[in-house]
Design a protein around this motif. Structure first.
Motif, PDB file in Angstrom:
ATOM      1  N   GLY A 188     152.375  29.360  42.254  1.00 53.34           N
ATOM      2  CA  GLY A 188     152.077  30.625  42.894  1.00 53.34           C
ATOM      3  C   GLY A 188     150.591  30.835  43.132  1.00 53.34           C
ATOM      4  N   VAL A 189     150.228  32.062  43.505  1.00 53.28           N
ATOM      5  CA  VAL A 189     148.822  32.397  43.748  1.00 53.28           C
ATOM      6  C   VAL A 189     147.957  32.163  42.512  1.00 53.28           C
ATOM      7  CG1 VAL A 189     147.238  34.271  44.335  1.00 53.28           C
ATOM      8  CG2 VAL A 189     149.374  34.020  45.605  1.00 53.28           C
ATOM      9  N   PRO A 190     148.450  32.480  41.283  1.00 52.79           N
ATOM     10  CA  PRO A 190     147.619  32.210  40.098  1.00 52.79           C
ATOM     11  C   PRO A 190     147.198  30.745  39.980  1.00 52.79           C
ATOM     12  CG  PRO A 190     149.405  33.675  39.503  1.00 52.79           C
ATOM     13  CD  PRO A 190     149.689  33.217  40.913  1.00 52.79           C
ATOM     14  N   GLY A 191     148.075  29.831  40.436  1.00 51.83           N
ATOM     15  CA  GLY A 191     147.718  28.415  40.388  1.00 51.83           C
ATOM     16  C   GLY A 191     146.539  28.083  41.272  1.00 51.83           C
ATOM     17  N   LEU A 192     146.467  28.738  42.429  1.00 56.05           N
ATOM     18  CA  LEU A 192     145.356  28.504  43.353  1.00 56.05           C
ATOM     19  C   LEU A 192     144.065  29.135  42.866  1.00 56.05           C
ATOM     20  CD1 LEU A 192     147.222  29.111  46.739  1.00 56.05           C
ATOM     21  CD2 LEU A 192     146.465  26.910  45.815  1.00 56.05           C
ATOM     22  N   TYR A 193     144.178  30.051  41.903  1.00 53.95           N
ATOM     23  CA  TYR A 193     142.982  30.715  41.394  1.00 53.95           C
ATOM     24  C   TYR A 193     142.702  30.367  39.931  1.00 53.95           C
ATOM     25  CZ  TYR A 193     141.954  33.155  45.646  1.00 53.95           C
ATOM     26  OH  TYR A 193     141.581  33.421  46.943  1.00 53.95           O
TER      27      TYR A 193
END
Length: 320
Positions: A188-193
């Motif tokens: 998800g988005v947390p993985g990209l951040y």
């Protein structure tokens, strides 16, 4: 005062001390935006990355070297480079170069883009030069804004650099776009951040570097009895850039180790404090400085190349 609160204050108070609307302040801020700064910074970032990417790869592999059996063991920087060359050739030394070019180009371009706009806005209506603190806050704000845009690119670069096996069929990611898609689908988005928090701390690195660079140029031009923004020759730009980069790296390097380990797909951490605690327990204080020598060898010339290209391209674009 934090960089964010400083920006908010500057955007709601006019230069004469009276209140102004946020919309009017933003319009004044954007009036200082120059696409030439973006183009010049992007040029510097791309050129330096193409020349020095293999050293960046070595730095990251050392930074995450925490004793796991699945990782290759390297006796030193040159052994690491030789091993990769023997096993995977030139392609191995340039693993992750695509997101690195995108990341470095975008980061330097956006950094100079935001930094010069914020600096010009802060100086609006004043004759006096900006203080070291104002230079530092301008750079910190520019760094935070840049990171919000580029962090996913840096995650993909780290993941690609940490693919050790030369057999393409066993690799998790096929390239930058494939890595972005898979990280988003799986994490998800947390993985990209991942690594965003220590990355924010890393804005202090850029802030210290730009403050030192601006002050060195100003003091040197004062010594020459020239205007503070007088043009220097390439050797003088290289000297200023190298000294400012060494100062910033020596001050802030541990955050890069923490950030790389958070982004590493081979190990799982429960946040920044978990990385710090486990690194300290297992490797001691020196664990936070793993990879600093190849990093210094890489970033110092990279910074010099970037700043020389930036200064000359920007002066060309601005017709100076």
């Amino acid at each position: 005062m934090s960089p964010t609160s400083s920006t908010a204050t500057s955007l709601t108070v006019a230069s004469n001390g009276g209140p102004v609307s946020t919309k009017g302040s933003l319009q004044r801020l954007f009036s200082h935006v120059k696409i030439e700064n973006l183009a010049a910074g992007l040029s510097g970032g791309v050129v330096s990355t193409l020349v020095l990417h293999p050293l960046d790869l070595v730095k990251i592999r050392f930074a995450v070297s925490d004793g796991l059996a699945l990782r290759p063991k390297y006796a030193g920087m040159f052994h690491c480079m030789r091993s990769i060359w023997q096993q995977e050739g030139l392609r191995g030394l340039y693993q992750g170069v695509t997101p690195n070019i995108w990341g470095a180009g975008a980061s330097w371009g956006l950094y100079f883009f935001f930094y010069n706009a914020i600096k010009a806005y802060t100086k609006e209506g004043r004759q006096a030069e900006l203080s070291p603190t104002e230079h530092m806050l301008s750079a910190a704000q520019a760094g935070a804004m840049t990171l919000c845009i580029t962090n996913p690119i840096w995650v993909t670069k780290t993941r690609l650099v940490l693919q050790y096996n030369a057999d393409p069929s066993t690799k998790q990611y096929k390239g930058m776009v494939d890595a972005l898609v898979k990280i988003y689908r799986q994490e998800g988005v947390p993985g990209l951040y991942r690594g965003f928090v220590p990355g924010l701390f890393g804005t202090s690195h850029g802030a210290l570097q730009f403050m030192a660079y601006e002050e060195l140029k100003r003091e040197y031009n004062k010594y020459r009895k020239m205007q503070s923004d007088a043009k220097l020759n390439p050797l003088e730009y290289i000297t200023m850039a190298a000294l400012s980069k060494i100062f910033a790296v020596a001050t802030t390097y541990p955050y890069q180790v923490v950030r790389a380990r958070l982004q590493d797909q081979h190990n799982k951490y429960n946040g920044v404090l978990d990385v710090i605690g486990r690194t300290w327990r297992n490797e001691g204080p020196l664990g936070f400085y793993k990879g600093m020598v190849p990093n210094l060898i890489r970033v110092t010339p990279a910074c010099c190349i970037t700043f020389v290209v930036y200064e000359n391209v920007s002066r060309f674009l601005f017709g100076q």
